[in-house]
Design a protein around this motif. Sequence first.
Motif, PDB file in Angstrom:
ATOM      1  N   ILE A 459       0.854  -1.197   0.000  1.00 59.83           N
ATOM      2  CA  ILE A 459       0.000   0.000   0.000  1.00 59.83           C
ATOM      3  C   ILE A 459       0.886   1.242   0.000  1.00 59.83           C
ATOM      4  O   ILE A 459       0.672   2.192  -0.766  1.00 59.83           O
ATOM      5  CB  ILE A 459      -0.913   0.024   1.254  1.00 59.83           C
ATOM      6  N   ALA A 460       1.895   1.216   0.863  1.00 60.50           N
ATOM      7  CA  ALA A 460       2.796   2.370   0.960  1.00 60.50           C
ATOM      8  C   ALA A 460       3.507   2.610  -0.372  1.00 60.50           C
ATOM      9  O   ALA A 460       3.651   3.745  -0.832  1.00 60.50           O
ATOM     10  CB  ALA A 460       3.818   2.137   2.077  1.00 60.50           C
ATOM     11  N   TYR A 461       3.920   1.523  -0.988  1.00 60.71           N
ATOM     12  CA  TYR A 461       4.625   1.620  -2.260  1.00 60.71           C
ATOM     13  C   TYR A 461       3.737   2.274  -3.327  1.00 60.71           C
ATOM     14  O   TYR A 461       4.176   3.152  -4.077  1.00 60.71           O
ATOM     15  CB  TYR A 461       5.061   0.212  -2.693  1.00 60.71           C
ATOM     16  N   SER A 462       2.469   1.874  -3.372  1.00 57.12           N
ATOM     17  CA  SER A 462       1.559   2.463  -4.356  1.00 57.12           C
ATOM     18  C   SER A 462       1.343   3.939  -4.091  1.00 57.12           C
ATOM     19  O   SER A 462       1.259   4.753  -5.019  1.00 57.12           O
ATOM     20  CB  SER A 462       0.200   1.769  -4.306  1.00 57.12           C
ATOM     21  N   GLU A 489      -9.609   3.149 -16.753  1.00 60.83           N
ATOM     22  CA  GLU A 489      -9.903   4.431 -16.092  1.00 60.83           C
ATOM     23  C   GLU A 489     -11.273   4.360 -15.424  1.00 60.83           C
ATOM     24  O   GLU A 489     -11.457   4.837 -14.295  1.00 60.83           O
ATOM     25  CB  GLU A 489      -9.878   5.572 -17.113  1.00 60.83           C
ATOM     26  N   ILE A 490     -12.209   3.748 -16.145  1.00 63.81           N
ATOM     27  CA  ILE A 490     -13.567   3.645 -15.606  1.00 63.81           C
ATOM     28  C   ILE A 490     -13.596   2.720 -14.398  1.00 63.81           C
ATOM     29  O   ILE A 490     -14.207   3.034 -13.371  1.00 63.81           O
ATOM     30  CB  ILE A 490     -14.531   3.180 -16.715  1.00 63.81           C
ATOM     31  N   SER A 491     -12.872   1.604 -14.486  1.00 63.25           N
ATOM     32  CA  SER A 491     -12.810   0.706 -13.323  1.00 63.25           C
ATOM     33  C   SER A 491     -12.215   1.421 -12.116  1.00 63.25           C
ATOM     34  O   SER A 491     -12.674   1.235 -10.986  1.00 63.25           O
ATOM     35  CB  SER A 491     -11.955  -0.522 -13.611  1.00 63.25           C
ATOM     36  N   LEU A 492     -11.193   2.205 -12.362  1.00 60.85           N
ATOM     37  CA  LEU A 492     -10.560   2.921 -11.251  1.00 60.85           C
ATOM     38  C   LEU A 492     -11.541   3.916 -10.626  1.00 60.85           C
ATOM     39  O   LEU A 492     -11.655   4.007  -9.396  1.00 60.85           O
ATOM     40  CB  LEU A 492      -9.284   3.629 -11.735  1.00 60.85           C
ATOM     41  N   ILE A 493     -12.259   4.630 -11.453  1.00 62.07           N
ATOM     42  CA  ILE A 493     -13.239   5.595 -10.930  1.00 62.07           C
ATOM     43  C   ILE A 493     -14.285   4.874 -10.079  1.00 62.07           C
ATOM     44  O   ILE A 493     -14.630   5.308  -8.975  1.00 62.07           O
ATOM     45  CB  ILE A 493     -13.933   6.359 -12.083  1.00 62.07           C
ATOM     46  N   ASP A 521      -7.529  -3.744  -3.264  1.00 56.77           N
ATOM     47  CA  ASP A 521      -8.232  -3.727  -4.558  1.00 56.77           C
ATOM     48  C   ASP A 521      -7.966  -2.427  -5.310  1.00 56.77           C
ATOM     49  O   ASP A 521      -7.751  -2.421  -6.517  1.00 56.77           O
ATOM     50  CB  ASP A 521      -9.758  -3.816  -4.345  1.00 56.77           C
ATOM     51  N   LEU A 522      -8.018  -1.342  -4.561  1.00 53.69           N
ATOM     52  CA  LEU A 522      -7.786  -0.033  -5.187  1.00 53.69           C
ATOM     53  C   LEU A 522      -6.389   0.009  -5.789  1.00 53.69           C
ATOM     54  O   LEU A 522      -6.177   0.490  -6.911  1.00 53.69           O
ATOM     55  CB  LEU A 522      -7.954   1.081  -4.140  1.00 53.69           C
ATOM     56  N   THR A 523      -5.438  -0.519  -5.033  1.00 50.50           N
ATOM     57  CA  THR A 523      -4.063  -0.546  -5.512  1.00 50.50           C
ATOM     58  C   THR A 523      -3.945  -1.355  -6.797  1.00 50.50           C
ATOM     59  O   THR A 523      -3.260  -0.953  -7.740  1.00 50.50           O
ATOM     60  CB  THR A 523      -3.175  -1.149  -4.409  1.00 50.50           C
ATOM     61  N   LYS A 524      -4.661  -2.485  -6.828  1.00 52.72           N
ATOM     62  CA  LYS A 524      -4.638  -3.307  -8.037  1.00 52.72           C
ATOM     63  C   LYS A 524      -5.260  -2.559  -9.210  1.00 52.72           C
ATOM     64  O   LYS A 524      -4.726  -2.553 -10.327  1.00 52.72           O
ATOM     65  CB  LYS A 524      -5.404  -4.614  -7.803  1.00 52.72           C
ATOM     66  N   SER A 525      -6.386  -1.938  -8.952  1.00 50.24           N
ATOM     67  CA  SER A 525      -7.067  -1.161  -9.980  1.00 50.24           C
ATOM     68  C   SER A 525      -6.147  -0.058 -10.511  1.00 50.24           C
ATOM     69  O   SER A 525      -6.083   0.196 -11.713  1.00 50.24           O
ATOM     70  CB  SER A 525      -8.279  -0.497  -9.331  1.00 50.24           C
ATOM     71  N   PHE A 526      -5.454   0.559  -9.589  1.00 48.70           N
ATOM     72  CA  PHE A 526      -4.551   1.638  -9.981  1.00 48.70           C
ATOM     73  C   PHE A 526      -3.395   1.104 -10.838  1.00 48.70           C
ATOM     74  O   PHE A 526      -3.010   1.708 -11.842  1.00 48.70           O
ATOM     75  CB  PHE A 526      -4.003   2.348  -8.743  1.00 48.70           C
TER      76      PHE A 526
END
Length: 572
Positions: A459-462, A489-493, A521-526
């Motif tokens: 998480i910190a790395y992201s 981009e849409i998935s991230l939003i 999950d957010l990190t993966k999406s990003f």
Amino acid sequence: MIELKEKIADSIVYFLKDNGIDFKRQDILVQFKKPEKLDFGDIAFPVFRFAKDFRKPPVEIAGMVKDFFESNPLDEIEKIEVINGYVNFHISPEWMFNQLVSNLNSKGDNFYKQDVLKDKTFVVEFSSPNIAKPFSIGHLRSTVIGNFLRNLLKALGANVIGINHIGDWGTQFGKLIVAFRLWGNEEELEKDPVKYMLNLYVRFHKEAEENPELEDKAREAFLRLEKGEEEERNLWEKFRSLSLKEFEKTYKRLNVHFDKVLGEAFYSDKIDRVIKILEEKKLLEESENALVVKLDDYNMPPCLIKKSDGATLYATRDIAAAIYRKETFNFDKMLYVVGSEQKLHFRQFIKVLELAGFEWAKNMEHIDFGLYRFKDGKMSTRKGKVVLLEEVLDEAVKRIRDIMEEKNPDLTKEERENVAEVLGTGAIIFNDLKNDRIKDVQFSWDEVLNFEGESGPYIAYSYVRCNGILRNAESVKESENYKATHDSEISLIKKLFEFKEIMLIAYNNRKSHFIANYLLDLTKSFTTFYHNCRVIGESDDISSFRKMLVKLTMSTLKAGAEILGMRLPDRM
Ligand code: ARG
């Protein structure tokens, strides 16, 4: 999201009314589901239960709902699909993006704060280590889970009082006093207090096996302490303040704060009142030389209130503490963050309060949790059974330092030290909070420190990567215009938009892993987004839009980490 769901529910209520069916918003809201697949939209509404009212097959009813929305459209809805008996709503990613941006712009770092618990008061009791004993892993769990709850409740607008219920009272202090008088030495004590006290305590138990008289002496000493005799009181105060000083260091490392530190001793003058109340309610009975409240009717062993020698007990202090806290803070809810092994204790004394007529006892919850299991066995053997928190933290920091030296030699030594401390403690915190608290934690160093795995360092790395991207994109103009050109981009939003709702889910369950898993999950999406979409080097409007996505991701990671009680480095 809540507001949007309410809006959709209101439209459905309206549609049903048109068809002569009476339904309330709340009854619609509870039926909303999350579609199985992302392609199926964001909110699914099943219509099966209306088949009777309409005398039509569900698919047809779903079609009617769709038609209704198409003639009375909502800006937020991009598309509506009927799949079997479900109406699936696709929320417009542009609308989500605009919401996120305006929220961030108007509230800044507070963008995730909500007011669903406004005017509610929560007491959260957590950490609660025992004086003269080392801070154990069990207390670590209570500390990080409780700190998380305190942060989350605050973020949801509640008034929160975090209390550290220090274990600073009980017969064990009689033992310690006796041991110190016999074998103790002031100078040695000051050098490494908690360890020294632990050793005295261990020695007491060993010698008492040969010499049972010691136990009598200890009981006597505790009674004198309860009576407030000066000599015992002074010794006790010394033990207490030396211990607290050491705990303070740990709290600082973990970035944990309390609103009140009130130990069990604080309630010693409030015990008589408890006994009086229980007597008046005719709840006290004599049994095996003690005063107890019998709980046979509730399938529990009796709750011990007072020993025959007059010494008070753990449960009695808990009853007194609950009454004091209700009278002082008038809480709506009180949460006790304590390991599962004390389940019975909590059920017992809460039942006693109920029997004594305290209605509010039903607003007290035991937030229980499992144990640590050390997979690679390395932490458990060296010092016997108790695993010390300081050792685990030090080990985490050391291991991170080693990794950093290898991976990132250009940081200065001081920077590296700081980053290692932040990442190491964060790794331990995250590893704890990513588990469903009820379950035992399978502790493995490889997992805790894996920079690419489901870990705090990941998480910190992201977060640091987002920071770096923003720094490099300094020249890119920031824009608030939606300009998505890629699915990622849409998935991230959509992921970003979920955050506030995840906070509510975590609150309803009083569980941190919803937030921790969300951050993963957010990190993966990003990562997927960043893999597919360049920020720099595209046309102005695309670059600006993507820069905003990075900024939103970074803020959300920070907010999530803050709720978990984890610090993040700016660089690493
Ligand atoms: N000091 C206790 C222990 O370490 C935990 C206290 C739990 N809280 C309570 N209100 N009983 O076991």
